[in-house]
Design a protein around this motif. Structure first.
Motif, PDB file in Angstrom:
ATOM      1  N   UNK A  58       0.815  -1.221   0.000  1.00  0.00           N
ATOM      2  CA  UNK A  58       0.000   0.000   0.000  1.00  0.00           C
ATOM      3  C   UNK A  58       0.852   1.276   0.000  1.00  0.00           C
ATOM      4  N   UNK A  59       0.435   2.237  -0.830  1.00  0.00           N
ATOM      5  CA  UNK A  59       1.103   3.526  -0.891  1.00  0.00           C
ATOM      6  C   UNK A  59       2.414   3.531  -1.650  1.00  0.00           C
ATOM      7  N   UNK A  60       2.713   2.431  -2.352  1.00  0.00           N
ATOM      8  CA  UNK A  60       3.973   2.334  -3.098  1.00  0.00           C
ATOM      9  C   UNK A  60       3.699   1.729  -4.479  1.00  0.00           C
ATOM     10  N   UNK A  61       4.734   1.712  -5.301  1.00  0.00           N
ATOM     11  CA  UNK A  61       4.651   1.040  -6.602  1.00  0.00           C
ATOM     12  C   UNK A  61       5.268  -0.356  -6.510  1.00  0.00           C
ATOM     13  N   UNK A  62       5.469  -0.817  -5.293  1.00  0.00           N
ATOM     14  CA  UNK A  62       6.143  -2.095  -5.042  1.00  0.00           C
ATOM     15  C   UNK A  62       5.125  -3.217  -4.880  1.00  0.00           C
ATOM     16  N   UNK A  63       5.506  -4.396  -5.347  1.00  0.00           N
ATOM     17  CA  UNK A  63       4.739  -5.611  -5.062  1.00  0.00           C
ATOM     18  C   UNK A  63       5.616  -6.500  -4.193  1.00  0.00           C
ATOM     19  N   UNK A  64       5.033  -6.989  -3.112  1.00  0.00           N
ATOM     20  CA  UNK A  64       5.751  -7.949  -2.278  1.00  0.00           C
ATOM     21  C   UNK A  64       5.344  -9.342  -2.727  1.00  0.00           C
ATOM     22  N   UNK A  65       6.295 -10.188  -2.822  1.00  0.00           N
ATOM     23  CA  UNK A  65       6.017 -11.594  -3.093  1.00  0.00           C
ATOM     24  C   UNK A  65       6.243 -12.318  -1.766  1.00  0.00           C
ATOM     25  N   UNK A  66       5.138 -12.763  -1.167  1.00  0.00           N
ATOM     26  CA  UNK A  66       5.195 -13.453   0.123  1.00  0.00           C
ATOM     27  C   UNK A  66       5.428 -14.939  -0.100  1.00  0.00           C
ATOM     28  N   UNK A  67       6.490 -15.443   0.492  1.00  0.00           N
ATOM     29  CA  UNK A  67       6.812 -16.863   0.449  1.00  0.00           C
ATOM     30  C   UNK A  67       6.381 -17.452   1.789  1.00  0.00           C
ATOM     31  N   UNK A  68       5.407 -18.328   1.751  1.00  0.00           N
ATOM     32  CA  UNK A  68       4.823 -18.946   2.940  1.00  0.00           C
ATOM     33  C   UNK A  68       5.387 -20.361   3.052  1.00  0.00           C
ATOM     34  N   UNK A  69       6.339 -20.525   3.975  1.00  0.00           N
ATOM     35  CA  UNK A  69       7.000 -21.821   4.147  1.00  0.00           C
ATOM     36  C   UNK A  69       6.226 -22.684   5.126  1.00  0.00           C
ATOM     37  N   UNK A  70       5.827 -23.865   4.674  1.00  0.00           N
ATOM     38  CA  UNK A  70       5.183 -24.825   5.571  1.00  0.00           C
ATOM     39  C   UNK A  70       6.151 -25.168   6.694  1.00  0.00           C
ATOM     40  N   UNK A  71       5.625 -25.421   7.862  1.00  0.00           N
ATOM     41  CA  UNK A  71       6.477 -25.647   9.028  1.00  0.00           C
ATOM     42  C   UNK A  71       6.893 -27.084   9.247  1.00  0.00           C
TER      43      UNK A  71
END
Length: 194
Positions: A58-71
């Motif tokens: 939000x509020x930026x031109x950035x995209x975050x790529x969230x890596x969700x690691x199984x535990x």
């Protein structure tokens, strides 16, 4: 197709956020909550392996790529292939775990230290509506100075009791993702449309 001289180019503006922690701690729930999706206790299944989801910061031109690691324990040996320095780590701890919270945090912080070096880490104590996560933050910050802060949250109560805490976490997450810097891979207009 490669970029030709004089051709307009646009940056991809991606930053990586790595969500790590024990299975069933609520990493997927936290990502769902950041996307504004409702999280119901007991309804989010544990992630098998790795799930990747994009989040427009939000509020930026950035995209975050969230890596969700199984535990799952067997996947820990594969972390070395994915954990990197130029990213933000979000370590999600389970308030209900029977293990000592500092020991649990140190186990994962050692993974970051080994593969992510000095990368920033945000500690999240999820399910804090059920039980508080008791951490000795002074000791942890002394040993791991790359810790940003500790955020006791509840993904299922983000609109009620934990609304302000969640808002603080979200604001700090945005700041930290911007501080990491983006991967400036450039694409032509035609490549961007693909």
């Amino acid at each position: 197709a490669s970029l030709r001289s004089g051709e307009s180019k646009r940056p991809l503006n991606l930053v990586r956020g790595i969500f790590i922690g024990p299975g069933d701690a609520g990493k997927t729930s936290l990502i769902k909550a950041l996307h504004g999706e409702e999280v119901v206790q007991g309804k989010v299944k544990m992630t098998p392996g790795i799930a990747i989801r994009e989040w427009p910061v939000p509020g930026t031109a950035i995209k975050a790529r969230f890596w969700d690691f199984g535990g799952q324990v067997m996947s820990h040996s594969t972390h070395q292939f994915f954990l990197r320095e130029r990213c933000l780590y979000i370590l999600v701890l389970d308030a209900r775990a029977e293990f000592n919270a500092n020991d649990q945090a140190e186990y994962w912080l050692e993974h970051v230290k080994a593969f992510g070096k000095e990368a920033s880490v945000m500690l999240v104590g999820n399910k804090s509506d059920l039980t508080e996560v008791n951490l000795n933050m002074n000791a942890l910050k002394e040993k791991y100075p790359n810790i940003v802060d500790f955020y006791p949250l509840s993904c299922t109560s983000k609109k009620q009791k934990f609304k302000n805490r969640f808002a603080t976490f979200r604001t700090d997450l945005i700041d930290q993702l911007q501080a990491v810097g983006t991967h400036q891979i450039f694409f032509s207009g035609n490549q961007f449309k693909m």
